[in-house]
Scaffold this motif. Structure first.
Motif, PDB file in Angstrom:
ATOM      1  N   SER A 260      -1.781   0.900   0.394  1.00  0.00           N
ATOM      2  CA  SER A 260      -1.572   0.662  -1.030  1.00  0.00           C
ATOM      3  C   SER A 260      -2.854   0.098  -1.628  1.00  0.00           C
ATOM      4  O   SER A 260      -3.675  -0.504  -0.929  1.00  0.00           O
ATOM      5  CB  SER A 260      -0.418  -0.324  -1.223  1.00  0.00           C
ATOM      6  N   LYS A 261      -3.001   0.276  -2.918  1.00  0.00           N
ATOM      7  CA  LYS A 261      -4.247  -0.143  -3.573  1.00  0.00           C
ATOM      8  C   LYS A 261      -4.494  -1.637  -3.430  1.00  0.00           C
ATOM      9  O   LYS A 261      -5.626  -2.075  -3.251  1.00  0.00           O
ATOM     10  CB  LYS A 261      -4.206   0.250  -5.052  1.00  0.00           C
ATOM     11  N   THR A 577       6.295  -2.533   0.177  1.00  0.00           N
ATOM     12  CA  THR A 577       6.707  -1.877  -1.050  1.00  0.00           C
ATOM     13  C   THR A 577       8.007  -2.460  -1.594  1.00  0.00           C
ATOM     14  O   THR A 577       8.347  -2.279  -2.754  1.00  0.00           O
ATOM     15  CB  THR A 577       6.904  -0.370  -0.815  1.00  0.00           C
TER      16      THR A 577
END
Length: 1059
Positions: A260-261, A577
């Motif tokens: 993920s960023k 997430t």
């Protein structure tokens, strides 16, 4: 299109298609060989859609039902209802429009659930983009299958949407053939639809593999010679498919995804470090992926040439003290590997934050199976049993390590592990707190008061659960124990309890799927109790008594961890997430923890010497009594009950017969005193209260007080927790006193006769709890001896006193004194000539935080400046001699030593005082109600109207029944609140206290009102206690907080109670 739509819903459609199937099967009879060819190469893979390529409708339904509070299994029952002719199967054959289906399906669901079910809401979710997404593991598998030259197909029971298109949220380019039931008018498991798919593929059954999540669909395919795979877990199914095809279907390791960023790390810097570490073995590009699990420390998969590694790092940003210690993980894994514990081999610890931004360590990647679902789908019961046994045994191995010989003697302190852990997690929670969670506040108070004694010190994993273990793919063997972040030296039972968390979580729990509600016996999975006994057997130790404490603490830790994850998610620092869900999940798990705390309280209370289990069921009836003997007192008919049933109910004493022998004897003594002295004296006492001498104490009442004191029926109210040494009272628990308090509530005069009347009881408890030794010495003796009375001054006429922070009366410090100015009203007892003490609440600092502005002073009633302006009446009753006064305080000066507990502590004192007081009020109200019902029954048996006794009138019978039910309900709720006060403290029982204060006055109001109605005008007179009972019940909907405030408290806590 028009012709197809016409055929789609035509009554002739099924007959036309059936004829077509018959013709097609006959026409191909000689061309097809429906037998397995015996091990030939597979040339195609056929996929079902729901439950294989996209989430299962059944799982979507289960989660939707939880969120919408629909009875579990409603949708599934509706799916299968009616078989082939049911709405679901008819819809999937294309014979119903979406509109007609939803109407019929919604009606069916509502019938099954016996409540309105918004089926359109479920259908919208099922077909939404957020749910109907192809599973990545299947997408990758299809890509690999097609890359090897094999064909792919979809064979799905499917339906048309309102736009005329079939529901197929897939990229059709991935498949050579798509066969949909709604298009063909035939559903699985009809063999024809399988043959149609094979025909379009141009293959024999033995050349194909079919994946489906439903057994009957697989059975039909297998009967034709097609190789089948049942899909319970897509990851497991793909592994099985790999074994059949003979090649890998996944380029990346399972349970990984692109970074993920917010969790990206500098690849170039890392690659440079790895090449320096691994030397010449490192050629080729670096592949870096993030593991799905790892809520706390981000974890990554690394492939560099032939090397497969795992990197675990601290998260970025400001971290909680002592959290995320990857250095400790590295150290213990290295030590345990040398001690023979299955852990991944650690390679390097890098504490240089300049490399990737935070410290990290590297270990070898350990391929194997990680079971995310504790129900272990796809395995046989014996295999599940073996998995949990292996899990249990490896935990025993960890706890058997000689930590000193392993070089871990200084890895943690050797004593007081639980107290330290409790304080650590309280601090962690406080540091990440974003809002108030009521259950966490209760636990923070409860846990330090119920600490178990630690029996043994071992290595403790700290996060031991099934999905932190890597298993051998072919046998029940643990290859590696992961995630040692929370490890230390401590109490091993913490690990055992933590490994049982899943047993108490729902299957839909997002972070860790649970087993709650599953049939563990059928699955072959040991229950939490069986798992614990297995551990004790392996370790050779006896089971602990306070297992529920360990479970409460474990869920408390989880709640604290989830709260930390949630707070980090607000700044993008959390690694999962699902981190943003953690706020609600923290609240949910804290409620689970509190449920275990309550269970532990039941166990402790049951083991108290003064308590014995009930020997009869919890069923109470008011037996027939004369009006002057024991009006309304409950009598009981015993019924046999199994010992297991009794044990399951614990020691919550719901009837006098369940009290311990000493308390039961006290109850009987009190009951006899009421029968001999109190009830016969009531007419004379009522007459005095209506006479001109009513503002002086009744001599008869004073005589009865002396008799009660002589018999030891005196000061029964002080709870054991407040007076553990029994210096001031009888040393009863709140539950025990509640039964006696109800008995005293049968008469308006009884509480004062036994020196158990308000407001003195609350004021005496205030002095015992919060008073200095000097304050106790001055005020307690006269109050405890009944020589003096007291009052509590808080309510004010100019503000809404339902919010205690509104009070305006001032307390000003001046020359070593406090000076009071203000007007108070509804000050009960202040008109009594025996009233010597006023407990006064006012503001000392209007600029302090809202709940720290108030203070409490002890004000002698002979202090200059106190002026009673007038007595107030309640429905015309002045309640002499104590009354209810409106009082002016002008320049009332008291010494600084009069302050209770300290400036700014008034609100805290008032809340502490109110809890027991509310219990007392509520139990007295139940006594009022029992007496009213007894009087009503006697009245309606003796009166005739319209040619028959009142007792034979249907409305009277209905009123009696309703009153009995309401009394019983209220009593049980009040006793539950009293029990929680005993085992968890007044603050922890705040919700239950609010509920009883909301329920009991209204219940009594209704019951007494029915009795008055049965009496007619006599019920309004002074000849019976009903009118005064009624007035008190109505008044208590204001006193100690109005109903609306308690409703608001209950509603707010209820809204925070579940996910």
């Amino acid at each position: 299109m028009c012709l197809r739509r016409l055929l789609q819903f035509s009554p002739l459609q099924r007959a036309w298609r059936a004829a077509f199937r018959k013709h097609g099967q006959c026409g191909h009879q000689g061309a097809w060989r429906w037998t397995h060819s015996g091990g030939g190469p597979y040339r195609a893979v056929i996929f079902d859609m729901g439950g294989v390529l996209i989430p299962s409708p059944g799982r979507v339904a289960a989660e939707w039902e939880v969120q919408n509070r629909i009875p579990s299994g409603t949708i599934l029952k509706a799916f299968i209802s009616g078989g082939e002719n049911g709405p679901w199967m008819t819809f999937m054959r294309g014979e119903l429009t979406e509109e007609d289906f939803l109407q019929e399906f919604g009606r069916l669901c509502s019938e099954i659930a016996e409540t309105s079910v918004p089926a359109d809401s479920f259908f919208s979710l099922l077909t939404s983009e957020q749910v109907a997404k192809q599973l990545p593991v299947m997408t990758e598998a299809i890509t690999q299958i097609r890359a090897k030259g094999l064909k792919t197909a979809v064979l799905s029971n499917n339906f048309y949407l309102s736009n005329g298109k079939s529901f197929l949220p897939l990229d059709r380019k991935q498949f050579d053939v798509v066969v949909e039931s709604c298009v063909e008018g035939v559903c699985k498991p009809d063999p024809w639809i399988y043959k149609l798919c094979l025909e379009r593929l141009g293959l024999q059954p033995s050349e194909s593999i079919f994946l489906d999540d439903l057994g009957h669909n697989l059975k039909a395919a297998a009967s034709l010679g097609i190789r089948t795979i049942k899909v319970d877990d897509p990851e497991v199914a793909v592994k099985e498919l790999e074994a059949l095809l003979g090649f890998t279907l996944r380029k990346a390791p399972p349970n990984t995804r692109p970074m993920s960023k917010t969790m990206e790390i500098p690849v170039e810097s890392l690659e440079k470090h790895l090449k320096a570490l691994l030397g010449t073995r490192t050629t080729g590009p670096l592949e870096l992926r993030q593991f799905d699990h790892g809520q706390s420390n981000p974890t990554y998969f690394i492939r560099l040439a032939e090397q497969q590694l795992v990197l675990r790092k601290k998260p970025p940003g400001t971290l909680l003290p002592s959290a995320h210690a990857v250095e400790r993980e590295f150290r213990i894994m290295k030590a345990l590997a040398n001690a023979g514990i299955p852990v991944p081999k650690v390679l390097d610890l890098c504490e240089d934050s300049s490399v990737i931004g935070t410290p990290f360590y590297l270990m070898e990647y350990c391929p194997g199976l990680i079971y995310k679902d504790p129900s272990l789908p796809g395995l046989e019961p014996s295999q599940r049993q073996a998995i949990y046994t292996a899990m249990n045994r490896v935990l025993c191995r960890i706890h058997s390590v000689d930590f000193k010989a392993a070089g871990l003697g200084d890895y943690g302190k050797h004593g007081d592990y639980i107290p330290r852990q409790v304080q650590t997690w309280i601090k962690q929670y406080r540091a990440s707190e974003t809002s108030t969670l009521p259950a966490m506040e209760r636990l923070i108070e409860w846990l330090p008061l119920h600490l178990p004694r630690q029996q043994k010190v071992t290595v403790v994993h700290g996060d031991f659960r099934l999905d932190n273990l890597v298993f051998h793919p072919e046998k029940p063997e643990v290859l590696a124990v992961l995630d040692w972040e929370l490890s230390t030296l401590g109490d091993p039972l913490v690990d055992v309890a933590f490994s049982c968390l899943a047993h108490h979580l729902p299957p839909s729990f997002p972070i860790l799927r649970g087993l709650s509600g599953c049939d563990l016996t059928q699955l072959g999975i040991p229950t939490a109790e069986e798992y614990f006994r297995m551990y004790c057997l392996h370790m050779g130790i006896p089971p602990t008594d306070n297992w529920n404490f360990y479970m409460a603490f474990s869920f408390f830790r989880v709640a604290a961890i989830l709260q930390g994850v949630f707070k980090r998610s607000l700044t993008g620092q959390a690694s999962s997430t699902t981190a943003e869900q953690s706020g609600k999940l923290a609240e949910f798990t804290s409620e689970l923890a509190w449920e275990f705390a309550i269970k532990e309280g039941f166990r402790v209370f049951k083991e108290m010497p003064a308590t014995k289990p009930l020997t009869r069921p919890y069923h109470t009836w008011a037996g027939p009594r004369s009006l002057l003997s024991t009006p309304g007192v409950r009598s009981y008919t015993p019924h046999p009950e199994s010992s297991s049933a009794r044990a399951s109910k614990g020691a919550l004493v719901v009837s006098p017969e369940g009290l311990s022998p000493p308390v039961r004897a006290l109850y009987e003594q009190l009951k006899q005193f009421m029968e001999r002295h109190v009830y016969p004296a009531e007419p004379a006492l009522r007459s005095h209260q209506a006479s001109a001498e009513r503002w002086t104490p009744a001599p008869l009442l004073e005589e009865l007080k002396e008799k009660a004191k002589a018999e030891g029926l005196w000061n029964l109210f002080l709870p054991l927790e407040t007076d553990p040494e029994r210096k001031y009272g009888a040393g009863l628990t709140n539950v025990e006193y509640a039964h006696l308090c109800e008995l005293m509530g049968m008469s308006l005069y009884a509480p004062e006769i036994f020196n158990c009347s308000a407001p003195d009881t609350g004021n005496m408890e205030l002095l015992v709890r919060y008073g200095t030794e000097e304050q106790k010495a001055r005020w307690l003796p006269p109050l405890l001896e009944g020589r003096a009375r007291s009052c509590f001054a808080m309510t004010e006429p100019q503000v809404a006193s339902s919010d205690a922070t509104n009070i305006e009366s001032s307390i000003r410090e001046e020359d070593g004194f406090y000076v009071i100015n203000g007007r108070k009203w509804w000050i009960s007892g202040i008109l009594d000539p025996r009233c010597q003490l006023c407990v006064f609440m006012g503001k000392t600092n209007p600029h302090a935080p809202r709940h720290q502005q108030q203070s409490v002073l002890l004000v002698p009633m002979d202090t200059p400046g106190i002026k009673v302006i007038r007595p107030l009446t309640v429905y015309g009753l002045d309640d002499a001699p104590g009354g209810h006064g409106e009082v002016l305080f002008e320049q009332v000066r008291v010494p600084k030593e009069s302050m209770v507990l300290g400036p700014g502590r008034g609100f805290e004192i008032a809340q502490g005082r109110l809890g027991p007081g509310r219990i007392h009020h509520c139990m007295r109200l139940i006594g009022h109600s029992e007496r009213a019902l007894a009087l009503m029954k006697a009245r309606v048996k003796s009166r005739m109207a319209f040619g028959k006794p009142l007792v034979e009138q249907g409305t009277i019978l209905a009123d009696i029944a309703q009153s009995r039910v309401e009394i019983e309900q209220a009593r049980l709720l009040v006793l539950k609140a009293a029990h929680l006060m005993d085992v968890a403290g007044n603050k922890a029982a705040a919700l239950e206290i609010a509920m009883i204060k909301m329920v009991a006055p209204s219940m009594a109001y209704r019951v007494i009102d029915r009795a008055i109605q049965a009496f007619g005008a006599a019920g309004l007179s002074n000849d019976y206690p009903l009118a005064q009972f009624f007035a008190w019940a109505r008044a208590l909907r204001f006193a100690d907080g109005p109903d609306e405030v308690h409703r608001a408290v209950v509603a707010k806590m209820e809204l925070k109670h579940r996910i």
